[in-house]
Enzyme design. Structure first.
Site, PDB file in Angstrom:
ATOM      1  N   ASP A 141       0.859  -1.186   0.000  1.00  0.00           N
ATOM      2  CA  ASP A 141       0.000   0.000   0.000  1.00  0.00           C
ATOM      3  C   ASP A 141       0.888   1.227   0.000  1.00  0.00           C
ATOM      4  OD1 ASP A 141      -2.456  -1.400   0.103  1.00  0.00           O
ATOM      5  OD2 ASP A 141      -2.272  -1.637   2.266  1.00  0.00           O
ATOM      6  N   ASP A 173      -6.858  -1.510  -4.903  1.00  0.00           N
ATOM      7  CA  ASP A 173      -7.944  -1.178  -3.963  1.00  0.00           C
ATOM      8  C   ASP A 173      -8.851  -0.100  -4.552  1.00  0.00           C
ATOM      9  OD1 ASP A 173      -6.743  -2.902  -2.104  1.00  0.00           O
ATOM     10  OD2 ASP A 173      -5.647  -1.273  -1.138  1.00  0.00           O
TER      11      ASP A 173
END
Length: 163
Positions: A118, A136
């Site tokens: 991330d 995402d």
């Protein structure tokens, strides 16, 4: 699959994987670089769990089997949905392509590394959103687009996942 949605899917998987590769090559784990002061930073975090760290405390094998199984089941479901809506509005096709690209991007990470990278970090004053990635974002945008398409023009016929 139609060319436009398929191209979208492939492009997003490539962008997701390339961006994660760049972050890993350019940042030290947990490093943060402010891009827009008070709003946005690039960071290098890893997530062994699901959204917001769900299942992060489970053993590596349990997590890996769970997430790979869920991703594969989701891709099968998306394939069945595609069969049902392929003659419907293009919004449905693009929404499924977005969701599938996100599932594939994060699945690649989980299979290769046992975790997801991330790097997009948004915040405002005291509010801080958990870091996320392009995969995402694609899933979130795909679900929103699917809901919009369903609201604007329900799919032709009944969605039947048994066929």
């Amino acid at each position: 699959m139609h060319r436009g949605p398929l191209s979208c899917l492939l492009l997003l998987v490539v962008l997701d994987q390339a961006s994660k590769w760049w972050i890993k090559a350019s940042f030290v784990l947990y490093e943060s670089r402010e891009v827009i002061p008070g709003l946005f930073s690039l960071v290098y975090y890893t997530n062994t769990g699901a959204a917001f760290g769900l299942l992060a405390g489970e053993s590596t094998m349990v997590r890996r089997l769970f997430f790979v199984g869920v991703a594969l089941a989701a891709l099968v479901l998306l394939g069945l949905l595609y069969r049902q809506v392929r003659q419907s509005a293009p919004l449905y096709l693009y929404s499924l392509a977005l969701i599938a690209s996100g599932a594939i991007g994060n699945l690649i990470d989980r299979v290769r590394f046992g975790q997801v990278t991330d790097f997009l970090d948004f915040y405002w004053r005291g509010y801080h959103w958990p870091a996320f990635n392009i995969a995402d974002s694609a899933i979130t945008m795909g679900v929103a687009l699917f809901l919009l398409a369903s609201w604007r023009q329900p799919p032709a016929g009944k969605i039947d996942l048994k066929s």
